[in-house]
Scaffold this active site. Structure first.
Site, PDB file in Angstrom:
ATOM      1  N   ASP A 107       0.856  -1.192   0.000  1.00 21.55           N
ATOM      2  CA  ASP A 107       0.000   0.000   0.000  1.00 21.55           C
ATOM      3  C   ASP A 107       0.890   1.239   0.000  1.00 21.55           C
ATOM      4  OD1 ASP A 107      -2.277  -1.548   0.198  1.00 21.55           O
ATOM      5  OD2 ASP A 107      -2.677  -1.090   2.295  1.00 21.55           O
ATOM      6  N   GLN A 137      -0.544   7.009  -6.353  1.00 21.46           N
ATOM      7  CA  GLN A 137      -1.703   7.877  -6.107  1.00 21.46           C
ATOM      8  C   GLN A 137      -1.788   9.025  -7.117  1.00 21.46           C
ATOM      9  OE1 GLN A 137       0.422   8.390  -2.642  1.00 21.46           O
ATOM     10  NE2 GLN A 137      -1.037   7.446  -1.247  1.00 21.46           N
ATOM     11  N   ARG A 158      -0.904  -0.669  -8.768  1.00 24.92           N
ATOM     12  CA  ARG A 158      -2.310  -0.351  -8.466  1.00 24.92           C
ATOM     13  C   ARG A 158      -2.459   1.171  -8.507  1.00 24.92           C
ATOM     14  NH1 ARG A 158      -3.365  -0.920  -2.471  1.00 24.92           N
ATOM     15  NH2 ARG A 158      -3.425  -3.153  -2.811  1.00 24.92           N
ATOM     16  N   GLY A 162      -5.903   8.354  -4.317  1.00 25.91           N
ATOM     17  CA  GLY A 162      -5.102   8.844  -3.185  1.00 25.91           C
ATOM     18  C   GLY A 162      -5.997   9.165  -2.008  1.00 25.91           C
ATOM     19  N   ARG A 260     -14.286   4.761   6.988  1.00 25.09           N
ATOM     20  CA  ARG A 260     -15.275   4.415   5.952  1.00 25.09           C
ATOM     21  C   ARG A 260     -16.544   5.235   6.150  1.00 25.09           C
ATOM     22  NH1 ARG A 260     -11.437   2.303   4.496  1.00 25.09           N
ATOM     23  NH2 ARG A 260     -11.533   4.209   3.308  1.00 25.09           N
TER      24      ARG A 260
HETATM   25  P1  FAD Z   1     -14.456   8.525  -5.156  1.00 26.03           P
HETATM   26  O1  FAD Z   1     -13.792   9.693  -5.814  1.00 26.03           O
HETATM   27  O2  FAD Z   1     -14.463   8.440  -3.668  1.00 26.03           O
HETATM   28  O3  FAD Z   1     -15.942   8.444  -5.671  1.00 26.03           O
HETATM   29  C1  FAD Z   1     -16.240   8.505  -7.047  1.00 26.03           C
HETATM   30  C2  FAD Z   1     -17.537   7.802  -7.326  1.00 26.03           C
HETATM   31  O4  FAD Z   1     -17.411   6.397  -7.009  1.00 26.03           O
HETATM   32  C3  FAD Z   1     -18.707   8.294  -6.518  1.00 26.03           C
HETATM   33  O5  FAD Z   1     -19.276   9.450  -7.060  1.00 26.03           O
HETATM   34  C4  FAD Z   1     -19.633   7.083  -6.571  1.00 26.03           C
HETATM   35  O6  FAD Z   1     -20.264   7.009  -7.815  1.00 26.03           O
HETATM   36  C5  FAD Z   1     -18.649   5.915  -6.465  1.00 26.03           C
HETATM   37  N1  FAD Z   1     -18.453   5.537  -5.058  1.00 26.03           N
HETATM   38  C6  FAD Z   1     -17.395   5.816  -4.284  1.00 26.03           C
HETATM   39  N2  FAD Z   1     -17.556   5.311  -3.046  1.00 26.03           N
HETATM   40  C7  FAD Z   1     -18.768   4.716  -3.032  1.00 26.03           C
HETATM   41  C8  FAD Z   1     -19.527   4.040  -2.038  1.00 26.03           C
HETATM   42  N3  FAD Z   1     -19.079   3.879  -0.804  1.00 26.03           N
HETATM   43  N4  FAD Z   1     -20.727   3.554  -2.386  1.00 26.03           N
HETATM   44  C9  FAD Z   1     -21.227   3.715  -3.635  1.00 26.03           C
HETATM   45  N5  FAD Z   1     -20.547   4.362  -4.623  1.00 26.03           N
HETATM   46  C10 FAD Z   1     -19.349   4.853  -4.324  1.00 26.03           C
HETATM   47  N6  FAD Z   1      -5.334   4.996  -1.220  1.00 26.03           N
HETATM   48  C11 FAD Z   1      -4.049   5.262  -0.903  1.00 26.03           C
HETATM   49  O7  FAD Z   1      -3.680   6.422  -0.700  1.00 26.03           O
HETATM   50  N7  FAD Z   1      -3.143   4.232  -0.770  1.00 26.03           N
HETATM   51  C12 FAD Z   1      -3.479   2.932  -0.996  1.00 26.03           C
HETATM   52  O8  FAD Z   1      -2.627   2.039  -0.877  1.00 26.03           O
HETATM   53  C13 FAD Z   1      -4.819   2.646  -1.373  1.00 26.03           C
HETATM   54  N8  FAD Z   1      -5.206   1.388  -1.655  1.00 26.03           N
HETATM   55  C14 FAD Z   1      -6.487   1.160  -2.083  1.00 26.03           C
HETATM   56  C15 FAD Z   1      -6.864  -0.134  -2.463  1.00 26.03           C
HETATM   57  C16 FAD Z   1      -8.129  -0.367  -2.960  1.00 26.03           C
HETATM   58  C17 FAD Z   1      -8.502  -1.749  -3.375  1.00 26.03           C
HETATM   59  C18 FAD Z   1      -9.058   0.716  -3.102  1.00 26.03           C
HETATM   60  C19 FAD Z   1     -10.427   0.495  -3.645  1.00 26.03           C
HETATM   61  C20 FAD Z   1      -8.696   1.984  -2.704  1.00 26.03           C
HETATM   62  C21 FAD Z   1      -7.429   2.226  -2.190  1.00 26.03           C
HETATM   63  N9  FAD Z   1      -7.044   3.494  -1.798  1.00 26.03           N
HETATM   64  C22 FAD Z   1      -5.734   3.738  -1.453  1.00 26.03           C
HETATM   65  C23 FAD Z   1      -8.064   4.578  -1.635  1.00 26.03           C
HETATM   66  C24 FAD Z   1      -8.165   5.476  -2.846  1.00 26.03           C
HETATM   67  O9  FAD Z   1      -7.019   6.280  -2.934  1.00 26.03           O
HETATM   68  C25 FAD Z   1      -9.399   6.397  -2.729  1.00 26.03           C
HETATM   69  O10 FAD Z   1      -9.244   7.230  -1.617  1.00 26.03           O
HETATM   70  C26 FAD Z   1     -10.716   5.681  -2.595  1.00 26.03           C
HETATM   71  O11 FAD Z   1     -10.771   4.536  -3.381  1.00 26.03           O
HETATM   72  C27 FAD Z   1     -11.874   6.625  -2.990  1.00 26.03           C
HETATM   73  O12 FAD Z   1     -11.782   6.988  -4.359  1.00 26.03           O
HETATM   74  P2  FAD Z   1     -12.634   6.269  -5.510  1.00 26.03           P
HETATM   75  O13 FAD Z   1     -11.799   6.224  -6.746  1.00 26.03           O
HETATM   76  O14 FAD Z   1     -13.108   4.942  -5.029  1.00 26.03           O
HETATM   77  O15 FAD Z   1     -13.900   7.184  -5.790  1.00 26.03           O
END
Ligand code: FAD
Length: 278
Positions: A107, A137, A158, A162, A260
């Site tokens: 991560d 990120q 991945r 961010g 969350r």
């Molecule tokens: P967002 O910008 O949060 O949302 C965009 C759209 O996605 C929303 O408008 C909606 O349509 C949909 N959506 C988002 N959340 C939901 C929900 N709860 N329910 C329904 N629809 C939703 N970050 C790091 O900094 N370091 C890491 O190592 C890291 N690892 C990760 C590993 C995985 C498998 C994932 C999924 C995320 C990880 N992240 C990590 C977090 C990532 O950086 C984002 O902060 C996080 O995923 C939120 O961004 P998003 O792209 O999902 O969409």
């Protein structure tokens, strides 16, 4: 015991309950990325203990028929104590992973850790590229250059938006720019990464972008989403693409659950609905 309200996002406190969850995912064609919850240890003992638990987990995965891998946070395995401590535990974990042929994700934490994390990853990828991957990120201004550095290496990347609130000197801080940059980085990755690309996002727009690029370039890719988030979409995607669910577990679940809920208040509603069964 994890209360029902949190069990939507966390697969229990023990490796046994987490592995049970993995089996139920695998039955639905979804693969699992296991993460033992824990970060920012400032003494060696918990870092050593979590590294040992990861090694035992790798043995459990390797000797089972489960489709699972692990994902580790650098500050969970000693980064706050020193780069050398982090590397020592990471190398031990990867040694077990190589023996059992289990994939290890690293991560990515806040921007102050990017260099040391990528340096450690690069050394491991040169030796065990088929079994290691690292997260980068889109919100960091440096990431395009980092991708150029990572593209010729074996190993997987991945891409995420961010999760950390970073200063504007190093990061894009408005959502629209991060989304635009994320799209561009996805395009770059599909064009330049031979070992596949992982899209760590719940965003339907980004996933559509990636599937269109997959159709265009044929690059292998996988979608990764968190346990408890868009689970119906996870099942639908699993029918056509490689789908991985990030599955946190362990006794340190409270702050993870709180994050969350804070990032999306509807999560509390969904969790409550799961309890009352409607
Ligand atoms: P967002 O910008 O949060 O949302 C965009 C759209 O996605 C929303 O408008 C909606 O349509 C949909 N959506 C988002 N959340 C939901 C929900 N709860 N329910 C329904 N629809 C939703 N970050 C790091 O900094 N370091 C890491 O190592 C890291 N690892 C990760 C590993 C995985 C498998 C994932 C999924 C995320 C990880 N992240 C990590 C977090 C990532 O950086 C984002 O902060 C996080 O995923 C939120 O961004 P998003 O792209 O999902 O969409």
């Amino acid at each position: 015991m994890i209360p029902p309200i949190a069990s939507r996002f966390v697969a229990g406190e023990s490796p046994a309950t987490a592995l049970e969850h993995v089996r139920s995912l695998n039955d639905r064609e979804i693969k699992a990325i296991l993460n033992l919850l824990g970060e920012h240890y400032d003494t060696r003992a918990p870092a050593a203990s979590d590294a040992a638990e990861y090694r035992a987990l790798i043995d459990d995965i390797g000797t089972s028929d489960l489709d699972a891998c692990i994902s580790v946070k650098p500050s969970q395995i000693g980064l706050d104590l020193g780069d050398d401590v982090f590397r020592e535990f990471l190398e031990e974990i990867v040694e077990s992973a190589v023996e059992q042929e289990v994939f290890v994700w690293i991560d990515m934490e806040d921007y102050t850790t990017t260099d040391v994390t990528l340096d450690a990853y690069e050394d491991l990828a040169r030796e065990h590229g088929d079994l290691v991957g690292v997260c980068v990120q889109a919100n960091l201004r440096r990431t395009r250059e980092d991708l150029e550095r990572l593209a010729p290496l074996p190993g997987k990347v991945r891409l995420v938006k961010g999760a950390y609130n970073e200063p504007s000197a190093v990061a894009y801080t408005d959502k629209a720019t991060v989304n635009q940059v994320y799209k561009e980085l996805i395009e770059y990755a599909f064009e330049h990464f031979d070992d596949g690309v992982a899209i760590g996002s719940h965003d339907p727009e980004m996933i559509e972008h990636a599937t269109a690029l997959h159709d265009e370039h044929g690059t292998d890719f996988e979608v990764q989403m968190l346990m408890g988030v868009r689970e119906e979409a996870q099942e639908e995607l699993a029918a056509d693409y490689e789908m991985w669910q990030y599955v946190p577990y362990g006794s340190r679940w409270k702050s993870y659950f709180y994050r969350r809920v804070m990032e999306r208040k509807e999560n509390l509603f969904f969790a409550l609905r799961a309890i009352v069964g409607r």
